[in-house]
Motif scaffolding. Structure first.
Motif, mmCIF file in Angstrom:
data_model
loop_
_atom_site.group_PDB
_atom_site.id
_atom_site.type_symbol
_atom_site.label_atom_id
_atom_site.label_comp_id
_atom_site.label_asym_id
_atom_site.label_seq_id
_atom_site.Cartn_x
_atom_site.Cartn_y
_atom_site.Cartn_z
ATOM 1 N N MET A 93 0.830 -1.201 0.000
ATOM 2 C CA MET A 93 0.000 0.000 0.000
ATOM 3 C C MET A 93 0.869 1.258 0.000
ATOM 4 O O MET A 93 0.614 2.212 -0.757
ATOM 5 N N LEU A 94 1.910 1.276 0.831
ATOM 6 C CA LEU A 94 2.791 2.447 0.893
ATOM 7 C C LEU A 94 3.467 2.699 -0.452
ATOM 8 O O LEU A 94 3.558 3.845 -0.910
ATOM 9 N N HIS A 95 3.922 1.642 -1.092
ATOM 10 C CA HIS A 95 4.627 1.811 -2.363
ATOM 11 C C HIS A 95 3.696 2.274 -3.480
ATOM 12 O O HIS A 95 4.082 3.038 -4.363
ATOM 13 N N GLU A 96 2.456 1.831 -3.443
ATOM 14 C CA GLU A 96 1.499 2.222 -4.479
ATOM 15 C C GLU A 96 1.102 3.685 -4.369
ATOM 16 O O GLU A 96 0.909 4.369 -5.377
ATOM 17 N N GLU A 97 0.963 4.188 -3.139
ATOM 18 C CA GLU A 97 0.461 5.556 -2.954
ATOM 19 C C GLU A 97 1.563 6.601 -3.037
ATOM 20 O O GLU A 97 1.323 7.735 -3.434
ATOM 21 N N GLN A 98 2.784 6.262 -2.602
ATOM 22 C CA GLN A 98 3.917 7.188 -2.696
ATOM 23 C C GLN A 98 3.625 8.532 -2.019
ATOM 24 O O GLN A 98 3.952 9.598 -2.539
ATOM 25 N N SER A 99 2.989 8.490 -0.854
ATOM 26 C CA SER A 99 2.693 9.700 -0.082
ATOM 27 C C SER A 99 2.998 9.420 1.380
ATOM 28 O O SER A 99 3.058 8.249 1.792
ATOM 29 N N PRO A 100 3.176 10.465 2.192
ATOM 30 C CA PRO A 100 3.374 10.230 3.628
ATOM 31 C C PRO A 100 2.154 9.510 4.225
ATOM 32 O O PRO A 100 1.011 9.839 3.921
ATOM 33 N N LEU A 101 2.412 8.551 5.067
ATOM 34 C CA LEU A 101 1.340 7.765 5.684
ATOM 35 C C LEU A 101 0.447 8.668 6.526
ATOM 36 O O LEU A 101 0.936 9.400 7.399
ATOM 37 N N ASP A 102 -0.862 8.634 6.287
ATOM 38 C CA ASP A 102 -1.784 9.427 7.097
ATOM 39 C C ASP A 102 -2.798 8.549 7.831
ATOM 40 O O ASP A 102 -3.860 9.020 8.243
ATOM 41 N N VAL A 103 -2.470 7.263 8.022
ATOM 42 C CA VAL A 103 -3.174 6.394 8.965
ATOM 43 C C VAL A 103 -2.227 6.185 10.140
ATOM 44 O O VAL A 103 -1.062 5.818 9.938
ATOM 45 N N ALA A 104 -2.691 6.444 11.344
ATOM 46 C CA ALA A 104 -1.838 6.298 12.520
ATOM 47 C C ALA A 104 -1.896 4.864 13.036
ATOM 48 O O ALA A 104 -2.971 4.315 13.262
ATOM 49 N N LEU A 105 -0.727 4.257 13.197
ATOM 50 C CA LEU A 105 -0.606 2.913 13.737
ATOM 51 C C LEU A 105 0.196 2.971 15.031
ATOM 52 O O LEU A 105 1.150 3.755 15.143
ATOM 53 N N TRP A 106 -0.185 2.168 16.000
ATOM 54 C CA TRP A 106 0.573 2.145 17.257
ATOM 55 C C TRP A 106 0.329 0.831 17.978
ATOM 56 O O TRP A 106 -0.609 0.103 17.677
ATOM 57 N N HIS A 107 1.205 0.536 18.922
ATOM 58 C CA HIS A 107 0.975 -0.619 19.778
ATOM 59 C C HIS A 107 1.606 -0.412 21.145
ATOM 60 O O HIS A 107 2.490 0.437 21.328
ATOM 61 N N GLU A 108 1.121 -1.204 22.089
ATOM 62 C CA GLU A 108 1.685 -1.317 23.431
ATOM 63 C C GLU A 108 1.907 -2.807 23.687
ATOM 64 O O GLU A 108 0.988 -3.607 23.520
ATOM 65 N N VAL A 109 3.119 -3.190 24.061
ATOM 66 C CA VAL A 109 3.438 -4.581 24.367
ATOM 67 C C VAL A 109 4.055 -4.638 25.758
ATOM 68 O O VAL A 109 4.939 -3.836 26.085
ATOM 69 N N SER A 110 3.600 -5.604 26.558
ATOM 70 C CA SER A 110 4.125 -5.772 27.912
ATOM 71 C C SER A 110 4.417 -7.236 28.175
ATOM 72 O O SER A 110 3.670 -8.119 27.746
ATOM 73 N N VAL A 111 5.518 -7.482 28.867
ATOM 74 C CA VAL A 111 5.873 -8.822 29.324
ATOM 75 C C VAL A 111 5.700 -8.837 30.834
ATOM 76 O O VAL A 111 6.482 -8.231 31.563
ATOM 77 N N LEU A 112 4.661 -9.511 31.295
ATOM 78 C CA LEU A 112 4.229 -9.387 32.680
ATOM 79 C C LEU A 112 4.802 -10.497 33.547
ATOM 80 O O LEU A 112 4.651 -11.680 33.229
ATOM 81 N N PRO A 113 5.465 -10.141 34.648
ATOM 82 C CA PRO A 113 6.051 -11.161 35.518
ATOM 83 C C PRO A 113 4.980 -11.917 36.300
ATOM 84 O O PRO A 113 3.822 -11.475 36.369
ATOM 85 N N PRO A 114 5.332 -13.056 36.877
ATOM 86 C CA PRO A 114 4.353 -13.811 37.670
ATOM 87 C C PRO A 114 3.715 -12.947 38.754
ATOM 88 O O PRO A 114 4.371 -12.120 39.385
ATOM 89 N N GLY A 115 2.420 -13.141 38.937
ATOM 90 C CA GLY A 115 1.695 -12.437 39.993
ATOM 91 C C GLY A 115 1.182 -11.066 39.634
ATOM 92 O O GLY A 115 0.568 -10.393 40.481
ATOM 93 N N SER A 116 1.382 -10.618 38.391
ATOM 94 C CA SER A 116 1.009 -9.240 38.048
ATOM 95 C C SER A 116 -0.339 -9.135 37.337
ATOM 96 O O SER A 116 -0.793 -8.027 37.051
ATOM 97 N N VAL A 117 -0.999 -10.264 37.053
ATOM 98 C CA VAL A 117 -2.276 -10.253 36.336
ATOM 99 C C VAL A 117 -3.351 -10.905 37.200
ATOM 100 O O VAL A 117 -3.149 -11.984 37.768
#
Length: 325
Positions: free
Chosen positions: A279-303
């Motif tokens: 998709m990026l290569h076809e449009e050849q414009s700055p990306l105007d869809v915002a993508l993000w993520h949060e990843v966590s590695v939770l130790p024992p006892g934290s959930v």
């Protein structure tokens, strides 16, 4: 022992990215998910009205997001994502009885994680002041990062990703209430797409990338051998339930290694990757869809998690029926 980096030699990212910066003195935060499970729309709206008030108390979260998804049993779940940067305020909120079932005629569940800042990472394609999104970005400062655009970069953005993998869970059952005690560590991801401010990439993203992404997430939900415990494909809403031009996927994994293995090697994720860059290569414009993520590695006892009147495939409940070695 020094942490081994995955950064390739002479790595230069193809595009800028940003990561969240926690305030000084913040060593852990709470992320809670609170869900109503029912086949009736009226039930969700009744519960939503009550939950809105609970999230306005003096000990309210710093961030509250809302969304909806259909689970594996075909039931609708309205879910709230709540973040507290001060765990003591979350404890006060719990002590006030705010997480009790808002409506007795439906299933009710919550999953709460006390997340060490050193064991979490975020990544954003846009700065929050350029393109406001949901999640932790609503309250964290951001800074550029070079640790992205290569396989394994999520681990490099964490100071500590050493939690042991999940081995299963013990279930404590009292009538229709089931408490889940996770054995070992666990990995949590919330990954999101926001096209509310998009014009150039809006249709290409929705028509070419989003369907491929949904198929990949569906595959995870149907194949526990990937190490994925559960997935939620969520349409985000405002607090009154109006649909937003945002979506997110939330998933629990046995470990960060299982998540990274899927992203790096599995064809279902590689198709997502290829469709996005095509998709990026076809449009050849700055990306105007915002993508993000949060990843966590939770130790024992934290959930901690509780399910009241929910079907047995809800959330972390399947952990009580399986063992992961």
């Amino acid at each position: 022992m020094a942490k081994r980096s995955s950064v390739p030699a002479r790595h230069a990212p193809r595009f800028p990215a940003f990561t969240g910066v926690f305030p000084p003195g913040c060593t852990a935060y709470v992320m809670g998910q609170y869900g109503v499970q029912s086949a009736a729309d009226a039930t969700h709206e009744t519960a939503a009205a009550e939950m809105r008030e609970r999230f306005r108390s003096a000990s309210r979260p710093d961030v509250v997001d809302r969304g909806s998804f259909t689970d594996s049993s075909g039931l609708t779940n309205t879910v709230w994502f709540a973040y507290w940067l001060e765990p003591a305020r979350h404890r006060s909120w719990v002590a006030e009885g705010q997480r009790s079932a808002p409506f007795q005629e439906a299933g009710w569940w919550w999953e709460e994680a006390l997340i060490p800042v050193e064991a979490t990472e975020t990544l954003h394609t846009h700065r929050q002041d350029q393109y406001p999104t949901s999640g932790l970005a609503e309250i964290l400062d951001q800074e550029p990062t070079e640790l992205h655009d290569y396989w394994g970069s999520a681990r490099d953005r964490m100071r500590n990703s050493s939690a042991p993998p999940t081995r299963g869970a013990a279930l404590e059952i009292h009538d229709s209430t089931v408490d889940v005690v996770v054995e070992g560590g666990i990995c949590l991801i919330r990954t999101a797409q926001d096209w509310s401010g998009s014009s150039v990439f809006r249709l290409p993203f929705l028509q070419k990338v989003q369907p491929v992404k949904k198929r990949g997430v569906a595959y995870l939900g149907e194949h526990p051998e990937t190490g994925c415990i559960c997935t939620r494909e969520i349409s985000e809403q405002d607090m009154d339930g109006r649909l937003l031009d945002r979506a997110c996927t939330v998933a629990w994994f046995v470990s960060l290694d299982h998540l990274l293995s899927w992203t790096h090697f599995h064809e279902t994720h590689l198709r997502i990757y290829r469709s996005f860059f095509s998709m990026l290569h076809e449009e050849q414009s700055p990306l105007d869809v915002a993508l993000w993520h949060e990843v966590s590695v939770l130790p024992p006892g934290s959930v901690r998690a509780r399910y009241v009147g929910c079907h047995p495939d809800t959330g972390l409940l399947p952990l009580g029926l399986s063992r992961h070695e």
